[in-house]
Design a protein around this motif. Structure first.
Motif, short mmCIF file in Angstrom:
data_model
loop_
_atom_site.label_atom_id
_atom_site.label_comp_id
_atom_site.label_asym_id
_atom_site.label_seq_id
_atom_site.Cartn_x
_atom_site.Cartn_y
_atom_site.Cartn_z
N GLN A 124 0.82 -1.21 0.00
CA GLN A 124 0.00 0.00 0.00
C GLN A 124 0.86 1.26 0.00
OE1 GLN A 124 -3.51 0.38 2.34
NE2 GLN A 124 -3.98 -1.81 2.33
N LEU A 125 1.97 1.24 0.71
CA LEU A 125 2.84 2.41 0.72
C LEU A 125 3.49 2.62 -0.65
CD1 LEU A 125 4.43 1.94 4.24
CD2 LEU A 125 3.00 3.86 3.52
N ALA A 126 3.88 1.53 -1.29
CA ALA A 126 4.42 1.66 -2.65
C ALA A 126 3.36 2.21 -3.60
CB ALA A 126 4.92 0.30 -3.14
N GLY A 127 2.11 1.79 -3.37
CA GLY A 127 1.02 2.26 -4.21
C GLY A 127 0.75 3.75 -4.08
N THR A 128 1.15 4.34 -2.96
CA THR A 128 0.98 5.79 -2.77
C THR A 128 2.28 6.54 -3.03
OG1 THR A 128 1.38 5.51 -0.38
CG2 THR A 128 -0.91 5.53 -1.13
N GLY A 129 3.26 5.86 -3.67
CA GLY A 129 4.47 6.54 -4.10
C GLY A 129 5.61 6.58 -3.11
N HIS A 130 5.54 5.82 -2.02
CA HIS A 130 6.62 5.79 -1.04
C HIS A 130 7.77 4.91 -1.52
CE1 HIS A 130 3.51 7.34 1.66
NE2 HIS A 130 4.45 7.61 2.53
N ASP A 131 8.99 5.43 -1.42
CA ASP A 131 10.15 4.56 -1.51
C ASP A 131 10.20 3.72 -0.24
OD1 ASP A 131 10.97 5.52 -3.98
OD2 ASP A 131 12.24 7.08 -3.10
N LEU A 132 10.83 2.55 -0.31
CA LEU A 132 10.75 1.60 0.80
C LEU A 132 12.10 1.09 1.25
CD1 LEU A 132 7.81 -0.64 -0.51
CD2 LEU A 132 7.64 1.19 1.20
N VAL A 133 12.21 0.85 2.56
CA VAL A 133 13.27 0.03 3.13
C VAL A 133 12.55 -1.14 3.80
CG1 VAL A 133 15.18 -0.13 4.75
CG2 VAL A 133 14.77 2.02 3.53
N LEU A 134 12.75 -2.33 3.26
CA LEU A 134 12.06 -3.51 3.76
C LEU A 134 13.01 -4.33 4.62
CD1 LEU A 134 10.16 -4.61 0.52
CD2 LEU A 134 9.40 -3.07 2.34
N TRP A 182 -12.93 -12.44 11.67
CA TRP A 182 -11.70 -12.14 10.94
C TRP A 182 -11.78 -10.83 10.15
CZ3 TRP A 182 -7.48 -14.95 11.87
CH2 TRP A 182 -7.65 -16.20 12.47
N LEU A 183 -10.66 -10.12 10.15
CA LEU A 183 -10.51 -8.93 9.31
C LEU A 183 -9.53 -9.24 8.19
CD1 LEU A 183 -10.06 -6.19 12.07
CD2 LEU A 183 -12.16 -6.77 10.84
N LYS A 184 -9.66 -8.50 7.09
CA LYS A 184 -8.74 -8.67 5.97
C LYS A 184 -7.61 -7.66 6.08
CE LYS A 184 -12.16 -10.61 2.80
NZ LYS A 184 -12.84 -10.50 1.48
N ALA A 185 -6.39 -8.13 5.77
CA ALA A 185 -5.20 -7.30 5.93
C ALA A 185 -5.28 -5.96 5.18
CB ALA A 185 -3.96 -8.08 5.51
N GLU A 205 -5.09 -0.13 5.46
CA GLU A 205 -5.67 1.11 4.95
C GLU A 205 -6.17 1.99 6.09
OE1 GLU A 205 -9.20 2.60 1.87
OE2 GLU A 205 -8.89 0.47 2.24
N GLN A 206 -6.84 1.37 7.06
CA GLN A 206 -7.35 2.12 8.21
C GLN A 206 -6.20 2.68 9.04
OE1 GLN A 206 -10.81 2.59 8.97
NE2 GLN A 206 -9.86 4.15 10.27
N ALA A 207 -5.14 1.88 9.23
CA ALA A 207 -4.00 2.33 10.02
C ALA A 207 -3.32 3.54 9.38
CB ALA A 207 -3.00 1.19 10.18
N LEU A 208 -3.11 3.49 8.08
CA LEU A 208 -2.47 4.61 7.38
C LEU A 208 -3.35 5.86 7.42
CD1 LEU A 208 -0.96 2.70 4.32
CD2 LEU A 208 0.26 3.64 6.29
N ARG A 209 -4.65 5.66 7.31
CA ARG A 209 -5.57 6.80 7.38
C ARG A 209 -5.54 7.43 8.78
NH1 ARG A 209 -10.07 4.33 6.16
NH2 ARG A 209 -9.83 4.64 3.91
N ASP A 210 -5.56 6.60 9.81
CA ASP A 210 -5.54 7.11 11.18
C ASP A 210 -4.22 7.79 11.50
OD1 ASP A 210 -8.11 6.26 11.69
OD2 ASP A 210 -7.52 4.38 12.65
N ALA A 211 -3.12 7.21 11.01
CA ALA A 211 -1.81 7.83 11.26
C ALA A 211 -1.72 9.19 10.58
CB ALA A 211 -0.70 6.90 10.76
#
Length: 281
Positions: free
Chosen positions: A20-30, A201-204, A209-215
């Motif tokens: 999801q972060l890559a989908g919003t244009g974030h470069d990543l360190v995994l 059960w919740l889906k990942a 998505e909710q966590a990124l929105r809340d943050a």
């Protein structure tokens, strides 16, 4: 371009955060212990999204590896704007059934790593007056279900404290408290959860998505779904004696019994609906 560091990024919520972060244009360190899976995940994401991805193999229970990741968070050339502390795992067995060395290694990953990486990230983010930290906790932290639950309780309280300290600095801290999420977590820990109803059960993708929105809104606690927010309030406010009774280490055995009863009911229904399947055939 914004840059995010995600621990435990080859499976479960960590993998979903990466996508999801890559989908919003974030470069990543995994970051992960499994370098082969790390490189495979990075290649898959690069194939879909035009982002820069760096892989960092590290076992966060090893102090030398942990310090290496902490140093990456302070890199002035490629600053990290978002830290996702997601790495973690469960242990099969009750407290006394598991060796103390295994408990210590788990606590190093679930607690010490969150402390060290949050400290490193927050200090440089405060200097830049921007940034965010998401610490993946759990509603299990409101229960009395063993060392894992205790560690998640620590993560929640620590994140709340950090968020208060960071107020007015331009930096935020958010604790993500999901309930049961359909990932590899329980399978890897060999925890039997077949007795849980589907509605539990919740889906990942929804959780992340909710966590990124809340943050992004600066919320300190992110609890996906109304049902789990209600469950969290009940668990938090209920008498501890009741919480201990309902969430003791025997919960897994009860789930196993429920799964067995459900399996027997399904078998009985199949016999009723298929009378031509005779036992003597």
């Amino acid at each position: 371009m914004a840059r995010a560091l995600v621990t435990g990024s080859t499976a479960g919520l960590g993998l979903e955060f990466a996508w999801q972060l890559a989908g919003t244009g974030h470069d990543l360190v995994l970051v992960s212990r499994d370098e082969r899976r790390l490189r495979a995940v990075a290649e898959q994401i690069r194939h879909v999204h035009d982002v820069d991805i760096e892989v960092l193999r590290a076992d966060l229970s090893v102090r030398e590896d942990l310090d290496h990741v902490a140093t990456k968070l302070t890199d002035p050339v490629a600053p990290i704007s978002l830290l996702v502390n997601n790495a973690g795992y469960g242990l099969r067995g009750r407290f006394l059934e598991v060796g103390v060395a295994d408990h210590e290694k788990q606590m190093d990953t679930l607690i010490r790593a969150v402390l060290v990486l949050s400290h490193a990230a927050a200090r440089v983010m405060v200097q830049r007056r921007c940034g965010a930290i998401i610490n993946v906790s759990s509603l299990a932290g409101y229960t009395a279900a063993g060392p894992y639950a205790a560690s998640k309780s620590w993560v929640t309280v620590f994140t709340e404290s950090l968020a208060t300290e960071l107020r007015g600095t331009g930096v935020t801290a958010t604790a993500l408290l999901p309930g049961f999420v359909a990932t590899e977590f329980h399978q890897r820990a060999a925890i039997n959860v077949e007795g849980l109803p589907r509605v539990t059960w919740l889906k990942a993708p929804f959780v992340v998505e909710q966590a990124l929105r809340d943050a992004a809104k600066g919320h300190v606690l992110s609890i996906p779904s109304v049902k789990y927010r209600a469950a969290g309030e009940v668990s938090r406010l209920a008498p501890r004696r009741l919480v201990r009774k309902l969430t003791s280490a025997s919960w897994e055995a009860e789930l196993g019994q429920r799964a067995l009863r459900r399996s027997r009911r399904r078998a009985s229904r199949r016999k009723l609906h298929a009378p031509w399947q005779r036992e003597d055939q």
